[in-house]
Enzyme design. Sequence first.
Site, PDB file in Angstrom:
ATOM      1  N   TYR A  78       0.809  -1.214   0.000  1.00 28.65           N
ATOM      2  CA  TYR A  78       0.000   0.000   0.000  1.00 28.65           C
ATOM      3  C   TYR A  78       0.847   1.271   0.000  1.00 28.65           C
ATOM      4  CZ  TYR A  78      -4.106  -2.892   1.105  1.00 28.65           C
ATOM      5  OH  TYR A  78      -5.114  -3.815   1.084  1.00 28.65           O
TER       6      TYR A  78
ATOM      7  N   ASP B 101     -11.698  -8.433   7.026  1.00 37.32           N
ATOM      8  CA  ASP B 101     -13.025  -8.434   6.412  1.00 37.32           C
ATOM      9  C   ASP B 101     -13.638  -9.831   6.478  1.00 37.32           C
ATOM     10  OD1 ASP B 101     -12.559  -5.806   5.839  1.00 37.32           O
ATOM     11  OD2 ASP B 101     -13.108  -5.939   3.732  1.00 37.32           O
TER      12      ASP B 101
END
Length: 370
Positions: free
Chosen positions: A141, A251
Amino acid sequence: MLLNLTILPGDGIGPEVTEEAVLALQAVAETSGHQLQLQRRPIGGAALVVANDPLPSDTIQACLASSAVLLGAVGSPAFDHNPNHLRPEAGLLRLRRELGAYANLRPAVFFPALEDCSPLRPEIVRGTDIMIVRELLGGAYFGQPRSIEGAAGSRVAVNTMRYSEPEIERIARVAFDLAMKRRRKVLSVDKANVLECSRLWREVVTWIGKDYPEVKLAHQYVDSAAMLLVQRPTEVDVLLTENMFGDILSDQAGGVVGSLGLLASASIGGPVGLYEPVHGSAPDIAGKGIANPLGAILSAAMLLRHSFHLETEARAIETAVSSALAQGARTADLAGKTQAAISTAEMGQRVVRALEAGTGRDSQPKEKSA
């Protein structure tokens, strides 16, 4: 105590769920004798609209001048075609970097009242209590170089996954310290069979683990860990992993315990902590009043715990959430075929009422603007 907070409502359902978290904080402040001081600032798409910047300078300054930051959500399809630095998500990544928040804590806790919400059988999910510790400022990222180059039809995209030994060491120590206060188990997740970053990760985590002989350390590849989360989630105590793997697995953990809308997070390590629900901005349901605010409310509990060390107040919010669920409160994501769904605001009110019932107080403080 003065609770000096910056509120970043953000995009999509962010403003809706954040408002309910603020109401819960107000109730706790009133019943515990604390003073709540709030200032609101834009971030993400909301900031692009008013300032053409997903993280304006006055937002950064307000965050750094506060004791903690509560964020709603970031992201809007209206900006999907913007260059990277003018996308809403760029504001969130910059904010994490500005705050020095390298450790992301994401608890996934199973509420007994929600046995029918998990896709797993009750006997498998019952008792699940996982703390995912995700490294937040490294990996693909943030790694450089990153680019998309070449002519249309033959373009090449490059992202760089990068980690240094000090980055791995500091996040590993966060995980081991948390494990010492929990069930004393750390599961370190990597992909050491194919990634050099993961090989270094495993080596450094193993080395740090020797400083914590009371903690049982295990290593697992990320694909195998994903399977473990749905086969035997109660075996996992503290799950330690890098940025992208942590994003994905947390998630998945939300699905295991019943809904992503239940998951809170704390991003810590720098001078100011950042707290936000794990769910995204969900633009498809924004403004409909049906979003689940519990992730945001539980993020407020983490804020009290980690930034202000107010354990009693944090537990009061968590107990109130559990009580509201036990009494049948369900937003659309939690309601079964035979259950009536309540609104975002009504769920927030149920939690506040549970807080008030637990303290014998029924008033809320007025917000002090800043």
